[in-house]
Scaffold this active site. Structure first.
Site, PDB file in Angstrom:
ATOM      1  N   ARG A 135       0.842  -1.192   0.000  1.00 19.94           N
ATOM      2  CA  ARG A 135       0.000   0.000   0.000  1.00 19.94           C
ATOM      3  C   ARG A 135       0.882   1.249   0.000  1.00 19.94           C
ATOM      4  O   ARG A 135       1.969   1.257   0.555  1.00 19.94           O
ATOM      5  CB  ARG A 135      -0.925   0.021   1.216  1.00 19.94           C
TER       6      ARG A 135
ATOM      7  N   TYR B  66      -1.529  -3.533  -6.782  1.00 21.20           N
ATOM      8  CA  TYR B  66      -1.336  -4.240  -5.516  1.00 21.20           C
ATOM      9  C   TYR B  66      -2.606  -4.237  -4.659  1.00 21.20           C
ATOM     10  O   TYR B  66      -3.302  -3.222  -4.564  1.00 21.20           O
ATOM     11  CB  TYR B  66      -0.182  -3.608  -4.712  1.00 21.20           C
TER      12      TYR B  66
ATOM     13  N   LYS C 275      -9.649  -2.398   1.667  1.00 20.34           N
ATOM     14  CA  LYS C 275      -9.389  -1.261   2.561  1.00 20.34           C
ATOM     15  C   LYS C 275     -10.137  -0.004   2.102  1.00 20.34           C
ATOM     16  O   LYS C 275     -10.626   0.764   2.921  1.00 20.34           O
ATOM     17  CB  LYS C 275      -7.883  -1.007   2.660  1.00 20.34           C
TER      18      LYS C 275
ATOM     19  N   HIS D 236     -10.677  -2.452  11.529  1.00 14.50           N
ATOM     20  CA  HIS D 236      -9.579  -3.284  11.013  1.00 14.50           C
ATOM     21  C   HIS D 236      -9.333  -4.418  12.008  1.00 14.50           C
ATOM     22  O   HIS D 236      -8.335  -4.420  12.726  1.00 14.50           O
ATOM     23  CB  HIS D 236      -8.343  -2.385  10.864  1.00 14.50           C
TER      24      HIS D 236
ATOM     25  N   SER E 291      -1.487  -3.973  10.076  1.00 14.13           N
ATOM     26  CA  SER E 291      -1.188  -4.930   9.010  1.00 14.13           C
ATOM     27  C   SER E 291       0.113  -5.674   9.315  1.00 14.13           C
ATOM     28  O   SER E 291       1.074  -5.071   9.797  1.00 14.13           O
ATOM     29  CB  SER E 291      -1.037  -4.194   7.679  1.00 14.13           C
TER      30      SER E 291
ATOM     31  N   CYS F   5       0.818  -8.012  11.536  1.00 14.04           N
ATOM     32  CA  CYS F   5       1.138  -8.246  12.956  1.00 14.04           C
ATOM     33  C   CYS F   5       0.501  -9.544  13.450  1.00 14.04           C
ATOM     34  O   CYS F   5       0.265  -9.718  14.653  1.00 14.04           O
ATOM     35  CB  CYS F   5       0.672  -7.087  13.816  1.00 14.04           C
TER      36      CYS F   5
ATOM     37  N   ASP G 156      -9.411  -9.824   8.895  1.00 14.65           N
ATOM     38  CA  ASP G 156      -8.901  -8.480   8.608  1.00 14.65           C
ATOM     39  C   ASP G 156      -9.889  -7.351   8.896  1.00 14.65           C
ATOM     40  O   ASP G 156      -9.489  -6.306   9.373  1.00 14.65           O
ATOM     41  CB  ASP G 156      -8.463  -8.412   7.136  1.00 14.65           C
TER      42      ASP G 156
ATOM     43  N   ARG H  85       1.872 -12.324  -0.683  1.00 12.34           N
ATOM     44  CA  ARG H  85       0.519 -12.599  -0.185  1.00 12.34           C
ATOM     45  C   ARG H  85      -0.070 -13.859  -0.800  1.00 12.34           C
ATOM     46  O   ARG H  85       0.349 -14.303  -1.867  1.00 12.34           O
ATOM     47  CB  ARG H  85      -0.390 -11.416  -0.546  1.00 12.34           C
TER      48      ARG H  85
HETATM   49  O1  SAT Z   1      -2.727  -4.393   1.248  1.00  8.57           O
HETATM   50  S1  SAT Z   1      -3.862  -4.714   2.090  1.00  8.57           S
HETATM   51  O2  SAT Z   1      -4.389  -3.485   2.671  1.00  8.57           O
HETATM   52  O3  SAT Z   1      -4.886  -5.356   1.326  1.00  8.57           O
HETATM   53  C1  SAT Z   1      -3.391  -5.755   3.360  1.00  8.57           C
HETATM   54  C2  SAT Z   1      -2.955  -4.997   4.536  1.00  8.57           C
HETATM   55  O4  SAT Z   1      -2.029  -4.182   4.444  1.00  8.57           O
HETATM   56  O5  SAT Z   1      -3.538  -5.197   5.619  1.00  8.57           O
HETATM   57 MN    MN Z   2      -5.225  -5.456   7.128  1.00 10.03          MN
END
Ligand code: SAT
Ligand code: MN
Length: 571
Positions: free
Chosen positions: A72, A200, A209, A229, A251, A253, A280, A369
């Site tokens: 991101r 991405y 998100k 989140h 994210s 963690c 998530d 991922r």
């Molecule tokens: O890149 S995403 O936002 O989909 C995953 C994350 O960073 O939690």
């Molecule tokens: Mn996330």
């Protein structure tokens, strides 16, 4: 156009976007298996996807993204509200007119030679009153394939949109994948998103998100619910009761690992079981019974691969064995996906497709991922798709903190819990571009995702405390504390069950605690430490009063800087 009717507002928008972006073709996605297979075949033919070993990993594919497009981009992510103050200091802001002008110019003719996909989707079970719909227009078949796994995509969503008339409009183009021509714009007042120049996950799968957090948090505030989140798990006790816990971590963690936790054998023998609802995002709404009821708006997992192993997350490993899209992982010589922490094999190719050479850094990108359907998870809860959601008994906040913050403590009440969430800070991870490992404020793990002013967000949280409310208990955990030599003090992973047991015990009223200035905490006898002779519990729970005062002062300064007077309201 799909068979059946398309709401005129949707048809007009699609036509307008096509006039600007000039695609060669328009494809309305129906979400069928045949459509998915055709997309995969197309991407295999043009090299977007590489088929993985069909014997070991049937239905699995690898996508290698542009090396400049792997996370991101928070510095290029904007919330565009009429009033700057509505977006708050927690968001980058741009005036809507300026943002539209910029994006219109970027989108001009950008789909020439490409197919424009129209992707109707539903966030949440299709028949849930808590669910919300959107339509993403994209020129990336990779995005379409991911959206098919991550959302309820296709004909059923389109029918719901037709019924409701309201949907979030997301427009996405890969553009030139040029980091200099990349923006992720949110227009919450228009319920729309525009994303250009990145393929991405969080930048491009707009249901995730962008919609389910930034736009949804805005809607949630207007409508009296919460878009968070958070993972959601059901914890089944030996008595057979299941308590649902929602937990917010930044994210990368360990949310996916916690969501799929398998209790250690001692716990399993006694009848403990953890059920996965989501890993998530959590949408919760107060119900007539005063409790918060929650759904996972997603239908799949977009999890971090590195570190996923038979030890850390056997459930994930099992579900990744088939029908999974991998992004930026490494490859073994027989075409199997590989990443650091998986096992001790040596990969043949790194995430960029180069012959593996440790001198080039990790084989798999640290933010590589997997995308996989939630239903493939062995611990997927039988209640995960209940339209009314699941009732939340506890909310857990957690950060990645090498020092200062103890393993677990409890909030004295809801308002104190809001203060604890608002005071969260965590070390940055590879999920976003930028420096890794620096502590930054990340209240409720929403720093990158809250679509409006953090001060108003905390006030919204406080507003749930009203007569008749039966709110969840609130906790804070830190699995990541280290000793002076940099070793983790807590074993983590499955052993986190011990902390969950204490949390459930507090919810049921059966577990003891000692009072502290942070809130109630487990004393030595209150938490099961059997078999953890090496674990220095006192060090884990120790709080340096001076350092804590300094931390609290910083948090107070941060909250008061948002909206003066707010800190006092947080009990
Ligand atoms: O890149 S995403 O936002 O989909 C995953 C994350 O960073 O939690
Ligand atoms: Mn996330």
């Amino acid at each position: 156009m799909p068979a059946g009717s398309v709401p005129p507002a949707l048809a007009d928008w699609v036509a307008a976007v096509a006039r600007r972006t000039r695609p060669d073709r328009i494809h309305w996605c129906d979400g069928s298996d045949a459509e998915y297979d055709a997309l995969l075949a197309l991407m295999e033919a043009d090299g977007t996807l590489i088929r993985l070993n069909p014997e070991t990993h049937p239905g699995c594919w690898l996508h290698r993204s542009d090396p400049d497009d792997v996370a991101r981009v928070e510095h290029l992510t904007f919330v565009c509200t009429r009033e700057r103050d509505a977006a708050g200091p927690n968001n980058h802001w741009m005036a809507p007119d300026e943002a539209h002008a910029k994006m219109d110019a970027l989108f001009e003719g950008c789909m020439r030679g490409r197919t424009m996909y129209v992707v109707p989707y539903c966030m949440g079970p299709i028949d849930s009153p808590l669910a919300r719909c959107g339509v993403e227009i994209t020129d990336s078949p990779y995005v379409v394939a991911n959206m098919r796994i991550m959302t309820r995509m296709g004909a059923a969503a389109l029918r719901r949109i037709e019924r409701e008339g309201r949907f979030v409009r997301g427009l996405h183009s890969l553009g030139e994948l040029d980091p200099e021509r990349r923006f992720i714009m949110h227009f919450p007042e228009e319920l729309s998103i525009q994303s250009y120049g990145s393929g991405y996950g969080g930048n491009a799968l707009l249901g995730k998100k962008c919609h389910a957090l930034r736009i949804a948090s805005w809607q949630a505030r207007e409508e009296g619910w919460l878009a968070e989140h958070m993972l959601i798990v059901g914890i089944q006790t030996p008595r057979g009761d299941t308590h649902y816990v929602a937990a917010a971590f930044p994210s990368a963690c360990g949310k996916t690992n916690l969501a799929m936790l398998i209790p250690p054998e001692r716990y399993r023998e006694r009848g403990w079981k953890v059920w996965t609802v989501g890993d998530d995002i959590c949408w919760m709404r107060p119900s007539e019974d005063g409790r918060l009821w929650a759904i996972n708006p997603e239908a799949g997992f977009f999890g971090v691969a590195p570190g996923t192993s038979a030890k850390s997350n056997p459930n994930a490993l099992a579900m990744l064995q088939r029908d999974t899209l991998f992004t930026n992982v490494a490859l073994t010589d027989d075409g199997q996906p590989w990443w650091e922490g998986l096992d001790d094999r040596v990969p043949a190719f790194d995430w960029q497709g180069r012959p593996y050479d440790p001198a080039n850094g990790p084989a798999a990108h640290p933010n590589s991922r997997f995308t996989v359907a939630a239903s493939r998870c062995p611990s997927y809860s039988p209640h995960a798709e209940d339209p009314q959601g699941v009732p939340i008994s506890a909310i857990v906040f957690g950060g990645r903190r090498a020092s200062l913050v103890p393993l677990v403590f409890e909030a004295r009440d809801w308002t104190h819990g809001v203060r604890i969430g608002a005071s969260m800070a965590s070390e940055t991870t590879a999920a976003a571009t930028g420096q890794v490992g620096v502590v930054r404020r990340d209240p409720m793990a929403m720093k990158p995702f809250c679509g409006y002013h953090f001060g108003d967000y905390f006030a919204h949280w406080l507003s749930f405390d009203r007569p008749g409310a039966r709110l969840p208990k609130v906790f804070h955990v830190n699995w990541f504390r280290k000793d002076a030599d940099g070793r983790f003090l807590w074993p983590g992973f499955g052993e986190n069950m011990r902390v969950l047991e204490w949390i459930v015990g507090r919810v049921e009223g059966s577990a003891g605690a000692v009072e502290s200035r942070l809130g109630p905490m487990p004393g030595r006898g209150d938490i099961d430490l059997a078999g953890l002779e090496d674990c220095d519990f006192d060090a884990l729970m120790q709080v340096d009063p001076e350092a804590w005062s300094k931390e609290s002062e910083e948090a107070r300064g941060f909250v008061e800087g948002l909206r003066p007077g707010l800190w006092r309201q947080m009990g």
